[in-house]
Design a protein around this motif. Structure first.
Motif, PDB file in Angstrom:
ATOM      1  N   HIS A  86      -4.328   0.995  14.677  1.00 49.32           N
ATOM      2  CA  HIS A  86      -3.189   0.188  14.236  1.00 49.32           C
ATOM      3  C   HIS A  86      -2.126   0.128  15.328  1.00 49.32           C
ATOM      4  O   HIS A  86      -1.862   1.109  16.010  1.00 49.32           O
ATOM      5  CB  HIS A  86      -2.608   0.745  12.935  1.00 49.32           C
ATOM      6  CG  HIS A  86      -3.499   0.506  11.756  1.00 49.32           C
ATOM      7  ND1 HIS A  86      -3.322   1.149  10.557  1.00 49.32           N
ATOM      8  CD2 HIS A  86      -4.568  -0.318  11.589  1.00 49.32           C
ATOM      9  CE1 HIS A  86      -4.242   0.744   9.698  1.00 49.32           C
ATOM     10  NE2 HIS A  86      -5.007  -0.143  10.308  1.00 49.32           N
ATOM     11  N   ASN A 146     -11.382   6.984   4.232  1.00 45.27           N
ATOM     12  CA  ASN A 146     -10.048   6.405   4.326  1.00 45.27           C
ATOM     13  C   ASN A 146     -10.139   4.889   4.325  1.00 45.27           C
ATOM     14  O   ASN A 146     -10.753   4.287   5.210  1.00 45.27           O
ATOM     15  CB  ASN A 146      -9.348   6.897   5.604  1.00 45.27           C
ATOM     16  CG  ASN A 146      -7.871   6.572   5.602  1.00 45.27           C
ATOM     17  OD1 ASN A 146      -7.479   5.427   5.778  1.00 45.27           O
ATOM     18  ND2 ASN A 146      -7.045   7.587   5.378  1.00 45.27           N
ATOM     19  N   SER A 147      -9.511   4.257   3.336  1.00 45.45           N
ATOM     20  CA  SER A 147      -9.562   2.805   3.219  1.00 45.45           C
ATOM     21  C   SER A 147      -8.434   2.123   3.981  1.00 45.45           C
ATOM     22  O   SER A 147      -8.363   0.888   4.011  1.00 45.45           O
ATOM     23  CB  SER A 147      -9.477   2.391   1.744  1.00 45.45           C
ATOM     24  OG  SER A 147      -8.269   2.866   1.162  1.00 45.45           O
ATOM     25  N   HIS A 148      -7.538   2.886   4.591  1.00 43.98           N
ATOM     26  CA  HIS A 148      -6.415   2.320   5.330  1.00 43.98           C
ATOM     27  C   HIS A 148      -6.772   2.030   6.776  1.00 43.98           C
ATOM     28  O   HIS A 148      -6.330   1.041   7.347  1.00 43.98           O
ATOM     29  CB  HIS A 148      -5.238   3.304   5.270  1.00 43.98           C
ATOM     30  CG  HIS A 148      -4.085   2.939   6.158  1.00 43.98           C
ATOM     31  ND1 HIS A 148      -3.337   1.803   5.975  1.00 43.98           N
ATOM     32  CD2 HIS A 148      -3.551   3.574   7.233  1.00 43.98           C
ATOM     33  CE1 HIS A 148      -2.388   1.754   6.893  1.00 43.98           C
ATOM     34  NE2 HIS A 148      -2.501   2.811   7.667  1.00 43.98           N
ATOM     35  N   TRP A 203      -5.269   5.751  -0.721  1.00 42.35           N
ATOM     36  CA  TRP A 203      -6.299   6.566  -0.055  1.00 42.35           C
ATOM     37  C   TRP A 203      -5.870   8.031  -0.052  1.00 42.35           C
ATOM     38  O   TRP A 203      -6.169   8.778   0.874  1.00 42.35           O
ATOM     39  CB  TRP A 203      -6.544   6.074   1.376  1.00 42.35           C
ATOM     40  CG  TRP A 203      -5.315   6.048   2.228  1.00 42.35           C
ATOM     41  CD1 TRP A 203      -4.833   7.050   3.014  1.00 42.35           C
ATOM     42  CD2 TRP A 203      -4.393   4.976   2.371  1.00 42.35           C
ATOM     43  NE1 TRP A 203      -3.679   6.667   3.634  1.00 42.35           N
ATOM     44  CE2 TRP A 203      -3.382   5.388   3.260  1.00 42.35           C
ATOM     45  CE3 TRP A 203      -4.318   3.686   1.832  1.00 42.35           C
ATOM     46  CZ2 TRP A 203      -2.313   4.572   3.614  1.00 42.35           C
ATOM     47  CZ3 TRP A 203      -3.258   2.877   2.189  1.00 42.35           C
ATOM     48  CH2 TRP A 203      -2.276   3.321   3.073  1.00 42.35           C
ATOM     49  N   ASP A 255      -1.014   8.789   9.334  1.00 42.75           N
ATOM     50  CA  ASP A 255      -1.274   7.934   8.166  1.00 42.75           C
ATOM     51  C   ASP A 255      -2.209   8.543   7.123  1.00 42.75           C
ATOM     52  O   ASP A 255      -2.661   7.824   6.222  1.00 42.75           O
ATOM     53  CB  ASP A 255      -1.817   6.559   8.582  1.00 42.75           C
ATOM     54  CG  ASP A 255      -0.717   5.655   9.141  1.00 42.75           C
ATOM     55  OD1 ASP A 255       0.427   6.132   9.261  1.00 42.75           O
ATOM     56  OD2 ASP A 255      -1.006   4.493   9.459  1.00 42.75           O
ATOM     57  N   TRP A 279       6.346   7.471   1.549  1.00 44.13           N
ATOM     58  CA  TRP A 279       5.605   6.507   0.741  1.00 44.13           C
ATOM     59  C   TRP A 279       5.871   6.706  -0.751  1.00 44.13           C
ATOM     60  O   TRP A 279       6.065   7.828  -1.226  1.00 44.13           O
ATOM     61  CB  TRP A 279       4.106   6.649   0.983  1.00 44.13           C
ATOM     62  CG  TRP A 279       3.656   6.214   2.343  1.00 44.13           C
ATOM     63  CD1 TRP A 279       4.353   5.461   3.242  1.00 44.13           C
ATOM     64  CD2 TRP A 279       2.403   6.522   2.965  1.00 44.13           C
ATOM     65  NE1 TRP A 279       3.615   5.275   4.382  1.00 44.13           N
ATOM     66  CE2 TRP A 279       2.428   5.913   4.246  1.00 44.13           C
ATOM     67  CE3 TRP A 279       1.294   7.245   2.576  1.00 44.13           C
ATOM     68  CZ2 TRP A 279       1.350   6.016   5.121  1.00 44.13           C
ATOM     69  CZ3 TRP A 279       0.228   7.351   3.445  1.00 44.13           C
ATOM     70  CH2 TRP A 279       0.257   6.729   4.699  1.00 44.13           C
ATOM     71  N   SER A 330      -0.013   5.685  -2.652  1.00 38.71           N
ATOM     72  CA  SER A 330      -1.083   5.775  -1.669  1.00 38.71           C
ATOM     73  C   SER A 330      -2.402   5.521  -2.373  1.00 38.71           C
ATOM     74  O   SER A 330      -2.719   6.168  -3.372  1.00 38.71           O
ATOM     75  CB  SER A 330      -1.104   7.149  -0.996  1.00 38.71           C
ATOM     76  OG  SER A 330      -2.226   7.255  -0.129  1.00 38.71           O
ATOM     77  N   PHE A 355       0.812  -1.216   0.000  1.00 42.54           N
ATOM     78  CA  PHE A 355       0.000   0.000   0.000  1.00 42.54           C
ATOM     79  C   PHE A 355       0.844   1.263   0.000  1.00 42.54           C
ATOM     80  O   PHE A 355       0.380   2.320  -0.368  1.00 42.54           O
ATOM     81  CB  PHE A 355      -0.934   0.014   1.211  1.00 42.54           C
ATOM     82  CG  PHE A 355      -0.248   0.198   2.537  1.00 42.54           C
ATOM     83  CD1 PHE A 355       0.083   1.457   3.003  1.00 42.54           C
ATOM     84  CD2 PHE A 355       0.067  -0.897   3.320  1.00 42.54           C
ATOM     85  CE1 PHE A 355       0.714   1.625   4.219  1.00 42.54           C
ATOM     86  CE2 PHE A 355       0.696  -0.739   4.535  1.00 42.54           C
ATOM     87  CZ  PHE A 355       1.019   0.528   4.985  1.00 42.54           C
ATOM     88  N   ALA A 356       2.116   1.161   0.426  1.00 47.82           N
ATOM     89  CA  ALA A 356       2.917   2.372   0.581  1.00 47.82           C
ATOM     90  C   ALA A 356       4.235   2.336  -0.177  1.00 47.82           C
ATOM     91  O   ALA A 356       4.708   3.366  -0.635  1.00 47.82           O
ATOM     92  CB  ALA A 356       3.205   2.617   2.061  1.00 47.82           C
TER      93      ALA A 356
END
Length: 416
Positions: free
Chosen positions: A257, A332-334, A364, A353, A359, A362, A13-14
């Protein structure tokens, strides 16, 4: 014991580079009480006593090592009992490590081993490794699968499948070099925290994970308890020196997280009220209620009940000296149940985040501007948990670049 592994971080993702690159081979070794690592240049460096204990436990995660340890005349075996369909005993090894060995009475083979270890987010954690898929190798029965779970929502900690087992094969020397054996144990050093003034009553605290400090008329508030007990306690101690005599009473936690809640238990031990989105409340209560008696952490040494102030869509913290709005993160999908903080007088956002300058990609990227537009904010500066202070225009440039990289990646995947 010698363990060689190649780590590939699966943060697609990043970091697009993780999809094509492979990390260097890491060699981890154990010689009795001496744990050490061997670098790519062949140089061996001693590891801590905690690492040595962890590797001794890892070695006991194989039935052959486990049974041999139990049969050692210096070991203690007792408390025979029935657990489910197995017979179990507690084994205290000659090194003083304690595990529980369970045997299937029908097959007379080890069924699983369990032990307690420390976890920064959860206190004392019980791990259980089940041995499955026994096969005969050179006259011995050995498992081909090792499935490890932890006593936190039955989370799978690790699954390991064996391609090949060699019994009595050649092995290089596993002894620790003399310079490693005689080296002192490494000492943990407290993280360094840099204080950066941002605006009247607002400071950016840079450490292993960054925080923001807000000064109200009669108290101080932090944004984020990141990473670990050590990082959070260093930030808390530094925050108290920025405005001496004014109590630090609360910390805003951006999301659940485990890196961003890594200092949650330390914050609770300091008596801080946790401000977070309502969807995190039950999880955080569960994390803070777990004991840490065998491996005492900050909360185990100073037990306190967790105090939580939930946020639904918006919470305004305001007095004569400071005003901070805590908003629910949009689109936000993260992360689920995320919040960020906004100080309207200074026009600064504190966030975790939503953006990270390191990153590559991304998925999101729209979440930051969507949140700003949804709540009708005027933003001049971004104070991120990861990275450095940026202007909002710089943030938008980063986001556009990361979003474009994400779109290009998706296109390549589709074409493939």
């Amino acid at each position: 014991m010698r363990l060689q592994q190649r780590l590939v971080q699966d943060f697609v993702f990043a970091y697009e580079r993780n999809m094509t690159g492979r990390g260097p081979a890491a060699v981890q070794m154990l010689d009795g009480d001496v744990a050490f690592n061997v670098g790519a240049d062949g140089r061996a460096v001693r590891a801590s006593a905690a690492v040595a204990r962890q590797r001794r436990i890892e070695m006991l995660n194989h039935p052959i090592a486990l049974v041999r340890a139990a049969l050692d005349p210096a070991a203690k075996v007792g408390n025979l009992r029935t657990i489910g369909k197995t017979q179990a005993v507690d084994v205290t090894t000659a090194k003083g490590d304690r595990v529980t060995l369970a045997v299937d009475p029908e097959t007379r083979r080890p069924a699983w081993v369990s032990w307690v270890g420390p976890d920064g987010n959860l206190g004392d954690v019980t791990f259980r490794t089940s041995f499955v898929g026994y096969q005969v190798e050179n006259g011995l029965q050995v498992p081909s699968g090792f499935n490890t779970v932890m006593d936190f929502r039955n989370v799978v900690f690790q699954k390991l499948y064996v391609d090949k087992t060699t019994i009595d094969g050649p092995a290089e020397s596993l002894a620790a070099p003399e310079d490693v054996r005689s080296a002192p144990l490494p000492q943990n050093r407290p993280p360094v925290v840099e204080v950066i003034p941002v605006a009247k009553g607002i400071w950016y605290l840079k450490a292993a994970g960054n925080s923001t400090l807000y000064e109200f008329a009669d108290h101080l508030t932090l944004f984020e308890a990141y990473g670990s007990e050590a990082n959070t306690k260093a930030i808390v101690e530094k925050a108290r020196t920025v405005v001496p005599g004014k109590p630090l009473t609360e910390v805003i936690v951006s999301h659940h997280h485990f890196d961003h809640s890594g200092g949650l238990r330390a914050a609770v031990s300091e008596g801080l009220t946790i401000i977070t989105q309502r969807g995190n409340v039950e999880l955080f209560k569960e994390m803070a209620s777990r004991p840490a008696t065998l491996f005492p952490d900050a909360l185990g040494r100073n037990p306190k009940p967790i105090k939580i102030r939930p946020v639904d869509d918006m919470l305004i913290l305001k007095d004569a000296a400071m005003e901070v709005h805590v908003y629910r993160t949009i689109a936000n999908s993260h992360m689920a149940n995320g919040v960020f903080a906004y100080a309207p007088a200074a026009r600064v956002v504190s966030e975790g985040d939503l953006v990270d300058e390191s990153w590559d990609i991304s998925f999101w990227a729209n979440s930051y501007p969507d949140s700003v537009n949804y709540w009708k904010l005027q933003v001049d500066k971004d104070l991120p948990v990861h990275g450095n202070i940026h202007t909002y225009s710089e943030v938008m440039a980063l986001i556009r670049k990361q979003a474009a990289n994400a779109q290009a990646l998706c296109k390549r995947v589709e074409d493939a």
